[in-house]
Scaffold this active site. Structure first.
Site: not given
Length: 497
Positions: A327, A332
């Protein structure tokens, strides 16, 4: 759906971030939920800094005063702190939780951190609810399986809100909480996998030991973890050209060109962090799990992103109940490489310093609907820029379909919007551009009451509180110097034209 929780994350930090606090809150279901928990926690009236009850309790000890024993219908909240015993670590916590269950005490909140005084042991904070006026038997039984049981029930004294002033202060904001660890939650995909639980603890240990200034720890990923990365990498990459914003696509291509991103190898945080520093000034810091909303946002103020290093369980490669390294890296990092988006992220962090718990909740909600699940307009089309979308194969497609409701980004409305952390969002917010979003965020943040305004000094990597005339004067002189440079550059361009 891959969700951060920032921000179930994380769990770690300074309780309510009051100066001198010794208890650490956690980030769980979501960054927003954690911020709400902090607010409720403050309102309970417990002194989380001065334990009034120390030592191993006895059968004669009682938690409540005789004249304040609640009625059967009344629910009382009690906070307990204790340490693991005889090197049992989280095994002591499991025994303690069983005692609380037998004593009809409902668990509301758990946090953990490595013990400062006893090497190899852990300190725990547990918040419970009970309908019983007395819980002395429960406390006494706890003393048989854990050490240093303390009951917190003094009224919380009002203190100035603590927040980190220098990037090194983030060392005080990275203790881990254990609310949604696989060995404590039966619903976690890896809860029954003994080897996975052990692996998670080993990787978490690397983050626990990390201190500011050190090289980021490396993880030797297994073949199984690499296969999970490869599966997710390939599936998401197919969607990026048609679903991701151009800034994300460009940064992702640069990461591949630099040899940092490959489908057959999970990148190490150190090399990714060096890439980010060169692109936007952001850097990564290892974290063992989920952080509290206040501390997670505070890290952003220093252009630091707290990143996990563990990999989701192999049984659900396209889903993780809490943020994992896939993730962080696939969602990000590419967006943080964009200077404009990085500035937007930092401004949310700066806006969070010193504000009330209520405003932390609002800023967490803003973060949720922008950095995690945000959309933006590009060439007349809606594209994804939120990491929660860009790292979630199913929701990325759903968000850009005609099924959800799409609204214009307005901080005053976004900050109070109800969110969904179990299923796809029914509502998403779209910004005209990152610059437009930044301007709106700045205007919104200026309306938040706070003891003083703050500014970030990139030279010293510190946050300066603008409390005195001299502080403001120095800031103005610095801005004037920068403005003179820009003005001179404009004049030269005009002359050449």
């Amino acid at each position: 759906m891959t969700t951060r929780a920032i921000i179930k994350p994380r769990l770690v930090r300074r309780a309510n971030t009051f100066e001198g606090s010794t208890i650490y809150p956690t980030r769980k279901t979501s960054l927003i939920e954690d911020a709400r928990r902090d607010s409720v926690r403050t309102s309970l009236g417990f002194d989380l800094t001065i334990p009034p009850y120390a030592g191993t309790p006895t059968e004669n000890d009682d938690v409540f005063d005789e004249d304040e024993v609640p009625s059967v219908e009344q629910i009382r909240k009690v906070c307990l702190t204790f340490s693991s015993k005889d090197g049992a670590g989280f095994g002591s916590l499991a025994q303690a939780l069983k005692i609380l269950e037998i004593g009809h005490m409902t668990l509301a909140h758990i946090e953990s951190r490595p013990s400062d005084s006893r090497q190899g042991e852990f300190d725990f904070f547990v918040q419970c609810e009970t309908k019983n006026g007395s819980c002395r038997k429960v406390v006494s039984n706890l003393g048989r399986v854990v050490e240093s049981v303390m009951v917190q029930k003094e009224e919380l004294t009002k203190k100035d809100m603590w927040f980190p002033k220098h990037i090194s202060d983030l060392d005080k904001c990275t203790h881990l909480m254990s609310n949604y660890e696989p060995d404590l939650d039966d619903e976690h995909p890896g809860s029954k996998d003994v080897e996975y639980v052990r692996r998670r603890k080993n990787i978490a240990g690397l983050a626990f030991k990390y201190k500011y200034g050190e090289t980021l720890p490396s993880v030797e990923y297994t073949d199984e973890e690499t296969r999970t990365w490869t599966h997710v990498f390939r599936n998401l990459k197919r969607l990026f050209p048609t679903h991701a914003c151009q800034q994300f696509i460009d940064a992702f291509a640069q990461l591949e060109k630099a040899g940092i991103y490959r489908e057959d190898q999970i990148p190490q945080l150190e090399e990714v962090s060096q890439f980010l520093k060169a692109k936007s000034g952001f850097q990564l810091r290892p974290v063992a799990g989920l952080l509290s909303a206040r501390d997670f946002l505070a890290s952003l103020a220093f252009r630091v992103f707290q990143a996990t290093q563990y990999v989701r369980h192999r049984s659900v490669p396209m889903h993780t109940p809490e943020p994992d390294t896939l993730h962080e890296l696939l969602g990000h990092v590419p967006m943080l490489a964009d200077p404009s988006f990085a500035q937007f992220s930092q401004e949310i962090g700066l806006a969070s310093l010193g504000v009330s718990d209520e405003d932390i909740t609002k800023l967490s909600t803003l973060y949720w609907f922008t950095v995690e699940f945000g959309l933006c307009m590009q060439d007349g089309e809606v594209r994804a820029c939120g990491a929660g979308l860009l790292s979630a194969y199913g929701e990325l497609q759903y968000a850009l379909s005609d099924k959800p409701e799409i609204r214009e980004f307005d901080p005053t409305k976004v900050a109070v919007q109800e969110y969904q952390d179990k299923n796809y969002q029914p509502i998403y917010f779209v910004a005209e551009s990152f610059e437009d979003a930044k301007q709106k965020l700045r205007s919104y943040a200026l309306q938040m009451p706070r003891p003083c305004n703050v500014r970030y000094d990139p030279y010293t990597q510190s946050v300066q509180a603008l409390e005195k005339v001299n502080d403001v004067r120095d800031a103005v002189l610095d801005l004037k110097c920068q403005l003179d440079t820009v003005t001179s550059a404009l004049n030269k361009i005009t002359i050449r034209a």
